[in-house]
Design a protein around this motif. Structure first.
Motif, PDB file in Angstrom:
ATOM      1  N   LEU A 200       0.825  -1.207   0.000  1.00 13.42           N
ATOM      2  CA  LEU A 200       0.000   0.000   0.000  1.00 13.42           C
ATOM      3  C   LEU A 200       0.862   1.260   0.000  1.00 13.42           C
ATOM      4  O   LEU A 200       0.592   2.218  -0.739  1.00 13.42           O
ATOM      5  CB  LEU A 200      -0.924   0.002   1.214  1.00 13.42           C
ATOM      6  N   VAL A 201       1.897   1.269   0.827  1.00 17.70           N
ATOM      7  CA  VAL A 201       2.790   2.426   0.877  1.00 17.70           C
ATOM      8  C   VAL A 201       3.481   2.628  -0.464  1.00 17.70           C
ATOM      9  O   VAL A 201       3.653   3.763  -0.934  1.00 17.70           O
ATOM     10  CB  VAL A 201       3.823   2.246   2.006  1.00 17.70           C
ATOM     11  N   LEU A 202       3.870   1.531  -1.109  1.00 14.82           N
ATOM     12  CA  LEU A 202       4.524   1.617  -2.409  1.00 14.82           C
ATOM     13  C   LEU A 202       3.617   2.262  -3.452  1.00 14.82           C
ATOM     14  O   LEU A 202       4.076   3.006  -4.330  1.00 14.82           O
ATOM     15  CB  LEU A 202       4.935   0.211  -2.872  1.00 14.82           C
ATOM     16  N   CYS A 203       2.308   1.989  -3.341  1.00 10.75           N
ATOM     17  CA  CYS A 203       1.347   2.520  -4.314  1.00 10.75           C
ATOM     18  C   CYS A 203       0.825   3.906  -3.949  1.00 10.75           C
ATOM     19  O   CYS A 203       0.046   4.495  -4.720  1.00 10.75           O
ATOM     20  CB  CYS A 203       0.157   1.565  -4.451  1.00 10.75           C
ATOM     21  N   LEU A 204       1.219   4.447  -2.785  1.00 11.96           N
ATOM     22  CA  LEU A 204       0.660   5.717  -2.320  1.00 11.96           C
ATOM     23  C   LEU A 204       0.881   6.876  -3.294  1.00 11.96           C
ATOM     24  O   LEU A 204      -0.059   7.633  -3.573  1.00 11.96           O
ATOM     25  CB  LEU A 204       1.222   6.060  -0.942  1.00 11.96           C
ATOM     26  N   PRO A 205       2.094   7.092  -3.841  1.00  8.38           N
ATOM     27  CA  PRO A 205       2.259   8.220  -4.783  1.00  8.38           C
ATOM     28  C   PRO A 205       1.320   8.123  -5.982  1.00  8.38           C
ATOM     29  O   PRO A 205       0.729   9.128  -6.400  1.00  8.38           O
ATOM     30  CB  PRO A 205       3.728   8.109  -5.205  1.00  8.38           C
ATOM     31  N   LEU A 206       1.176   6.923  -6.528  1.00  8.34           N
ATOM     32  CA  LEU A 206       0.262   6.740  -7.660  1.00  8.34           C
ATOM     33  C   LEU A 206      -1.176   6.987  -7.246  1.00  8.34           C
ATOM     34  O   LEU A 206      -1.958   7.595  -7.998  1.00  8.34           O
ATOM     35  CB  LEU A 206       0.420   5.320  -8.219  1.00  8.34           C
ATOM     36  N   ALA A 207      -1.537   6.540  -6.039  1.00 11.77           N
ATOM     37  CA  ALA A 207      -2.910   6.724  -5.564  1.00 11.77           C
ATOM     38  C   ALA A 207      -3.223   8.202  -5.352  1.00 11.77           C
ATOM     39  O   ALA A 207      -4.327   8.667  -5.677  1.00 11.77           O
ATOM     40  CB  ALA A 207      -3.119   5.933  -4.271  1.00 11.77           C
ATOM     41  N   VAL A 208      -2.273   8.945  -4.791  1.00 10.99           N
ATOM     42  CA  VAL A 208      -2.493  10.382  -4.569  1.00 10.99           C
ATOM     43  C   VAL A 208      -2.684  11.103  -5.898  1.00 10.99           C
ATOM     44  O   VAL A 208      -3.590  11.941  -6.051  1.00 10.99           O
ATOM     45  CB  VAL A 208      -1.310  10.986  -3.788  1.00 10.99           C
ATOM     46  N   ALA A 209      -1.836  10.790  -6.871  1.00  8.74           N
ATOM     47  CA  ALA A 209      -1.980  11.409  -8.191  1.00  8.74           C
ATOM     48  C   ALA A 209      -3.314  11.037  -8.825  1.00  8.74           C
ATOM     49  O   ALA A 209      -3.999  11.872  -9.433  1.00  8.74           O
ATOM     50  CB  ALA A 209      -0.822  10.982  -9.090  1.00  8.74           C
ATOM     51  N   GLY A 210      -3.715   9.771  -8.685  1.00 12.35           N
ATOM     52  CA  GLY A 210      -4.989   9.328  -9.236  1.00 12.35           C
ATOM     53  C   GLY A 210      -6.163  10.002  -8.568  1.00 12.35           C
ATOM     54  O   GLY A 210      -7.149  10.353  -9.231  1.00 12.35           O
ATOM     55  N   ALA A 211      -6.084  10.186  -7.253  1.00 17.97           N
ATOM     56  CA  ALA A 211      -7.165  10.855  -6.534  1.00 17.97           C
ATOM     57  C   ALA A 211      -7.308  12.308  -6.975  1.00 17.97           C
ATOM     58  O   ALA A 211      -8.425  12.805  -7.176  1.00 17.97           O
ATOM     59  CB  ALA A 211      -6.919  10.775  -5.031  1.00 17.97           C
ATOM     60  N   ALA A 212      -6.168  12.978  -7.134  1.00 18.85           N
ATOM     61  CA  ALA A 212      -6.215  14.375  -7.575  1.00 18.85           C
ATOM     62  C   ALA A 212      -6.825  14.497  -8.961  1.00 18.85           C
ATOM     63  O   ALA A 212      -7.668  15.371  -9.225  1.00 18.85           O
ATOM     64  CB  ALA A 212      -4.806  14.974  -7.558  1.00 18.85           C
ATOM     65  N   ALA A 213      -6.417  13.615  -9.855  1.00 18.73           N
ATOM     66  CA  ALA A 213      -6.956  13.652 -11.219  1.00 18.73           C
ATOM     67  C   ALA A 213      -8.425  13.263 -11.244  1.00 18.73           C
ATOM     68  O   ALA A 213      -9.247  13.908 -11.910  1.00 18.73           O
ATOM     69  CB  ALA A 213      -6.137  12.723 -12.111  1.00 18.73           C
ATOM     70  N   GLY A 214      -8.776  12.206 -10.518  1.00 23.11           N
ATOM     71  CA  GLY A 214     -10.159  11.741 -10.527  1.00 23.11           C
ATOM     72  C   GLY A 214     -11.120  12.758  -9.957  1.00 23.11           C
ATOM     73  O   GLY A 214     -12.189  13.012 -10.525  1.00 23.11           O
ATOM     74  N   LEU A 215     -10.756  13.353  -8.821  1.00 17.87           N
ATOM     75  CA  LEU A 215     -11.632  14.344  -8.198  1.00 17.87           C
ATOM     76  C   LEU A 215     -11.765  15.603  -9.044  1.00 17.87           C
ATOM     77  O   LEU A 215     -12.733  16.359  -8.905  1.00 17.87           O
ATOM     78  CB  LEU A 215     -11.107  14.699  -6.809  1.00 17.87           C
ATOM     79  N   SER A 216     -10.803  15.858  -9.931  1.00 18.45           N
ATOM     80  CA  SER A 216     -10.874  17.029 -10.801  1.00 18.45           C
ATOM     81  C   SER A 216     -11.863  16.837 -11.938  1.00 18.45           C
ATOM     82  O   SER A 216     -12.449  17.812 -12.430  1.00 18.45           O
ATOM     83  CB  SER A 216      -9.490  17.332 -11.380  1.00 18.45           C
ATOM     84  N   TYR A 217     -12.062  15.600 -12.357  1.00 18.29           N
ATOM     85  CA  TYR A 217     -12.882  15.342 -13.536  1.00 18.29           C
ATOM     86  C   TYR A 217     -14.200  14.626 -13.228  1.00 18.29           C
ATOM     87  O   TYR A 217     -15.118  14.668 -14.046  1.00 18.29           O
ATOM     88  CB  TYR A 217     -12.089  14.509 -14.545  1.00 18.29           C
ATOM     89  N   GLU A 218     -14.278  13.974 -12.081  1.00 21.99           N
ATOM     90  CA  GLU A 218     -15.503  13.243 -11.757  1.00 21.99           C
ATOM     91  C   GLU A 218     -16.281  13.974 -10.671  1.00 21.99           C
ATOM     92  O   GLU A 218     -15.693  14.453  -9.697  1.00 21.99           O
ATOM     93  CB  GLU A 218     -15.162  11.825 -11.280  1.00 21.99           C
TER      94      GLU A 218
END
Length: 303
Positions: A200-218
């Motif tokens: 989970l920690v390894l995937c955190l940077p990708l998850a944060v970027a995905g959350a920022a992008a997703g919340l911007s468009y959805e």
């Protein structure tokens, strides 16, 4: 030898029995947590788009995991384990949640539960290939029969062909089986909860970027059920469920743990009716039982 000495010498047996019971309970708790993932995802989709939901799920779970790792001052894994942790993260942290969430936009939870009911069998196949062990002919015949039941069910429910949701679900089977297999291997060299924690920690940077992008468009439409769904899939399905699952596997082994997961499709069918008010097609429970029978045969053959 005194009575006290005798008790001391017999204690390893008692400890082994206790560990077995504890491991079975932990793995069973994981199965219950996983069985509620699909209904919770449907609830989460009431408030969030699919990409936002998956990313936020990973972010929250990673923050919980990171908190435990920091509080317990756990040292990072050896460099040679990071590749396997990446497979675990790509399979159970990113791939499976994303593909199943996309599928549940157009598929019912009961339909998805039957298809994903093939996961223990798929994991067994991946484990056989990864470890180099050669299962018996009975194992492979049962594996093919289980695959035939699932494919037949999905085709019949999709009007004679596979829909996009079915392709998502079959893809989810593959990536999750790979994640389970690597996680099971890592659980033999490090505590099971640390496997999912570091993934989970390894995937955190990708998850944060995905959350920022997703919340911007959805769009976000917060509802009570939507928030509960997000909290469940993040804190329970992703962290707690995988925590107790990997820890249980470490204590009782992958084979015994996978047998407990046979109950997961039927539990999800119950939740889909009780929580979501879905109506089951007559083929759904029949297909679920058929898959369970085939997987049970493979477990017996492997033993």
């Amino acid at each position: 030898m005194t009575v006290q000495d005798s008790a001391t010498h017999s204690s390893p047996i008692a400890v082994t029995a206790a560990a077995s019971g504890r491991g079975t309970l932990l793995a069973a708790l994981g199965v219950v947590a996983f069985s509620l993932t699909f209904p919770s995802t449907v609830w989460g989709l009431e408030s969030f788009g699919p990409w936002s939901l998956v990313a936020l799920r990973s972010v929250l779970a990673a923050l919980i995991a990171g908190g435990f790792l920091l509080a317990l001052r756990v040292r990072p894994p050896e460099r040679r384990h990071w590749g396997s942790l990446a497979v675990v993260g790509g399979g159970v942290v990113v791939g499976f949640p994303l593909l199943t969430t996309l599928a549940l936009q157009t598929s019912t939870t009961s339909h998805a539960a039957v298809v994903v009911g093939l996961l223990p069998l798929t994991t067994a196949v991946f484990a056989a290939v990864r470890t180099g062990r050669r299962p018996s002919r009975t194992f492979w015949l049962a594996a093919l029969a289980g695959a035939a039941v699932v494919i037949g069910f999905t085709v019949s429910q999709s009007g004679g062909g596979l829909h996009r949701a079915d392709l998502y679900l079959f893809g989810a089977l593959l990536v999750c089986a790979a994640g389970y297999t690597e996680g099971g291997r890592l659980a033999s060299v490090m505590p099971g909860w640390q496997v999912i924690g570091w993934a989970l920690v390894l995937c955190l940077p990708l998850a944060v970027a995905g959350a920022a992008a997703g919340l911007s468009y959805e769009p976000v439409r917060l509802t009570g059920q939507g928030v509960v769904g997000l909290v469940w899939v993040a804190g329970v399905s992703t962290f707690f469920g995988l925590y107790v699952w990997y820890r249980g596997m470490a204590e009782i082994g992958i084979a015994r743990a996978s047998q407990l997961q046979l109950a997961q499709p039927l539990l999800t069918l119950v939740w889909s009716v009780g929580l979501l008010g879905e109506r089951l097609s007559p083929a759904a429970p029949v297909a679920a039982v058929g898959v369970l029978v085939c997987i049970a045969v493979t477990q017996r053959a492997r033993a």
